[in-house]
Design an enzyme around this catalytic site. Sequence first.
Site, PDB file in Angstrom:
ATOM      1  N   CYS A  71      11.979  -7.240   2.031  1.00 55.62           N
ATOM      2  CA  CYS A  71      13.118  -6.110   2.111  1.00 55.62           C
ATOM      3  C   CYS A  71      13.444  -6.363   3.581  1.00 55.62           C
ATOM      4  CB  CYS A  71      12.427  -4.939   2.074  1.00 55.62           C
ATOM      5  SG  CYS A  71      11.192  -4.309   3.165  1.00 55.62           S
ATOM      6  N   GLU A 119       4.145  -7.919   2.984  1.00 54.80           N
ATOM      7  CA  GLU A 119       4.307  -8.795   4.121  1.00 54.80           C
ATOM      8  C   GLU A 119       3.669  -8.236   5.560  1.00 54.80           C
ATOM      9  OE1 GLU A 119       6.466  -7.875   1.591  1.00 54.80           O
ATOM     10  OE2 GLU A 119       8.169  -9.040   1.309  1.00 54.80           O
ATOM     11  N   ILE A 171       0.872  -1.161   0.090  1.00 56.09           N
ATOM     12  CA  ILE A 171       0.019   0.077  -0.013  1.00 56.09           C
ATOM     13  C   ILE A 171       0.865   1.176   0.125  1.00 56.09           C
ATOM     14  CG2 ILE A 171      -1.950   1.075   1.247  1.00 56.09           C
ATOM     15  CD1 ILE A 171      -2.573  -1.608   2.703  1.00 56.09           C
ATOM     16  N   CYS A 182       4.728  -2.560   3.016  1.00 56.98           N
ATOM     17  CA  CYS A 182       4.949  -3.634   2.004  1.00 56.98           C
ATOM     18  C   CYS A 182       3.896  -4.695   2.361  1.00 56.98           C
ATOM     19  CB  CYS A 182       6.147  -4.520   2.524  1.00 56.98           C
ATOM     20  SG  CYS A 182       7.566  -3.507   1.908  1.00 56.98           S
TER      21      CYS A 182
HETATM   22  N1  THU Z   1       7.441  -4.098  -1.731  1.00 58.78           N
HETATM   23  C1  THU Z   1       6.880  -5.153  -1.195  1.00 58.78           C
HETATM   24  O1  THU Z   1       5.538  -4.918  -0.688  1.00 58.78           O
HETATM   25  N2  THU Z   1       7.406  -6.243  -0.350  1.00 58.78           N
HETATM   26  C2  THU Z   1       8.568  -6.502  -0.614  1.00 58.78           C
HETATM   27  O2  THU Z   1       9.176  -7.595  -0.361  1.00 58.78           O
HETATM   28  C3  THU Z   1       9.443  -5.767  -1.434  1.00 58.78           C
HETATM   29  C4  THU Z   1       8.849  -4.330  -1.986  1.00 58.78           C
HETATM   30  C5  THU Z   1       6.723  -3.219  -2.210  1.00 58.78           C
HETATM   31  C6  THU Z   1       7.149  -1.953  -1.661  1.00 58.78           C
HETATM   32  C7  THU Z   1       6.619  -0.721  -2.808  1.00 58.78           C
HETATM   33  O3  THU Z   1       5.122  -0.523  -2.679  1.00 58.78           O
HETATM   34  C8  THU Z   1       7.108  -1.679  -4.017  1.00 58.78           C
HETATM   35  O4  THU Z   1       7.031  -2.875  -3.623  1.00 58.78           O
HETATM   36  C9  THU Z   1       8.357  -1.350  -4.484  1.00 58.78           C
HETATM   37  O5  THU Z   1       9.351  -1.360  -3.752  1.00 58.78           O
END
Ligand code: THU
Length: 136
Positions: free
Chosen positions: A89, A54, A42, A52
């Site tokens: 991340c 997760e 989001i 993220c």
């Molecule tokens: N993102 C995630 O939701 N999970 C991850 O493990 C890596 C990155 C999202 C954050 C952001 O909205 C987009 O991916 C680009 O970084």
Amino acid sequence: MIETLIQKAIEQMKFSYAPYSNFKVGAALLSKDGQIFTGCNIENSAFGPSNCAERTAIFKAVSEGVRDFKMLAVVGGKDGVIEDYCPPCGVCRQVMAEFCDLDEFQVIVAKSMKDYKVFRLGELLPGAFSPKTMGR
Ligand code: THU
């Protein structure tokens, strides 16, 4: 169960709110009592408040009183097309380390229901600062 989690993570990508990166991520978290909590990323125009997939799933579970987890599947890709594995991340790894056992909790990164890799959290966050470090 792994395939079910991957399928649910893939389904979650459609709810991703990612107008800035267009990188859509979905996650599905299995608790020890057998519940599945899903999440998507989001984003926010101010970037910093973005969340993220997760962490969305983990925070949904914790906010409903569930804190004991077995495994999490995550998928993601540009414009919602999965081309590669989407590893969690660093911030999400740290949040997992708050609630999950480093030696037991499994993280599944998937390209499809048949093509995935399984890691122990401790492999993804070696030498983690965790509740144990704080004496908890
Ligand atoms: N993102 C995630 O939701 N999970 C991850 O493990 C890596 C990155 C999202 C954050 C952001 O909205 C987009 O991916 C680009 O970084």
